[in-house]
Design an enzyme around this catalytic site. Structure first.
Site: not given
Length: 370
Positions: A121, A145, A171, A244, A268
């Site tokens: 992440s 992100y 994402t 995603k 999510h």
């Protein structure tokens, strides 16, 4: 336990006797600080979509073929030419240091031992390179992100490529944080730094980036994402880019038209839009529209081997999960992570045999009963 910024963090390193994945939640709740546990477990608003993600797997049934002369099913598969021992992979999960003192380093070790794939992440509590090195060559993806600061985006993409990451996962469903009520009630603030953000801010006088922050850590993210943003990342990196947060056929086709080399169907884990459909209920429609142009990864609500089977039979190529793996991390460190994934794969192999399927390709060609 070790205490960091007033938080007790697990240091457990032990094998787990996993009976089933749902039981891990209660066990993890017993050892984790309440606000950390709620951060990991929670969904948005009244958590309807969170619950429906798992319940909806009952909307289809597996028709067994008992005279197919099948024994010892094979779970090996691949993506982008990367061999995997199982189609069960790890979805990205932020700040794993709240679950275990070794965080993503232990997770990487545990996932590597399963012969599977971990997705790091952006908001990891360990550096991209640290988790990659702990995987000892096992394939890893990096979840990005998108930031309003394109310098940060490029910094993270460069770090991922240098660390040997095999694909980038953008994402797209967090342009604003979902209303996660338990975090509001707990006034949750991250007790551990966000290592990648801290790395970016080295020299700026900022340290412990993320510590003391709650949902405001998301304030610098892109608050709107379109095709141009996807293309900009694809043009910058040589790595395959997966999108995603896809929940409609239209968005899947838009992503592919922009050059995406993979689609990740996910809501999510029920942490963003509450009231949206369960991911498994939209998977088949998306897979039909994609029509094998690119691989499809699926997550949200997976807790049983039969769920893995149904997702693959509905059009997925890989099936991802995070919460149960994080519970395994808290309860047993790297060994716990391995035990959780191996148990789910064991259940999946049983389902494969009883359904009369020998290979992942056989599972993907299975028709489910509605």
């Amino acid at each position: 336990m070790v205490v960091v910024n007033g938080y007790e963090l697990s240091e457990r390193e032990q094998h787990l006797n996993v009976v089933n994945l749902p039981s891990l939640e209660k066990l993890a709740k017993e050892i984790l600080p309440k606000d950390s546990f709620d951060f990991i477990r929670g969904g948005s608003e009244d958590e309807w979509t969170l619950r429906e993600n798992t319940i909806a797997f009952n909307h289809t049934q597996i028709l067994p073929h008992v005279l197919s002369n099948i024994g010892n099913p094979e779970t090996k598969t691949s993506i982008f030419g990367l061999p995997l021992d199982t189609p069960i992979v790890m979805a990205p999960a932020a700040a794993q240091g709240v679950a275990h003192a070794r965080g993503e380093v232990a997770t990487a070790e545990g996932m590597a031992a399963t012969g599977s794939l971990m997705t790091q992440s952006t908001y990891s509590s360990k550096l991209i390179a640290e988790a990659a090195e702990a995987g000892h060559g096992a394939p890893q993806f990096f979840q990005l992100y998108l930031s309003q600061d394109d310098g940060l985006n490029k910094f993270l993409l460069d770090k991922a490529a240098a660390a040997g990451i095999k694909a980038i996962v953008i994402t797209t469903d967090l342009t604003t944080a979902g209303y996660r009520e338990s975090d509001v009630v707990n006034d949750f603030h991250f007790p551990v730094p966000m290592a990648n953000l801290e790395d970016f801010h080295v020299g700026s006088g900022q340290s412990d980036v993320g510590v003391g922050h709650g949902k405001d850590v998301f304030d610098n993210e892109a608050h709107q994402i379109g095709i141009a943003d996807i293309k900009r990342v694809i043009d910058y990196t040589d790595l395959p880019v997966i999108i995603k947060g896809i929940q409609t056929p239209e968005d899947a086709l838009l992503a592919i038209s922009a050059g995406a080399q993979g689609i990740w169907v996910s809501n999510h884990g029920g942490r963003q839009l509450n009231g949206g459909p369960a991911s498994i209920d939209v998977l088949q429609g998306i897979a039909t529209a994609v029509n094998h142009q690119v691989p499809i990864i699926f997550d949200s609500g997976v807790r049983r081997g039969s769920h893995v089977f149904k997702a693959l039979a509905s059009g997925a190529d890989l099936v991802a999960l995070a919460r149960p793996i994080i519970y395994g991390l808290a309860l047993g460190g790297a060994r716990g992570v391995t035990d959780v994934v191996n148990h789910l794969n064991h259940e999946f192999k049983i389902t494969m045999q009883l359904a009369g399927t020998k290979t992942i390709a056989d599972v993907q060609q299975t028709s489910l009963v509605k």
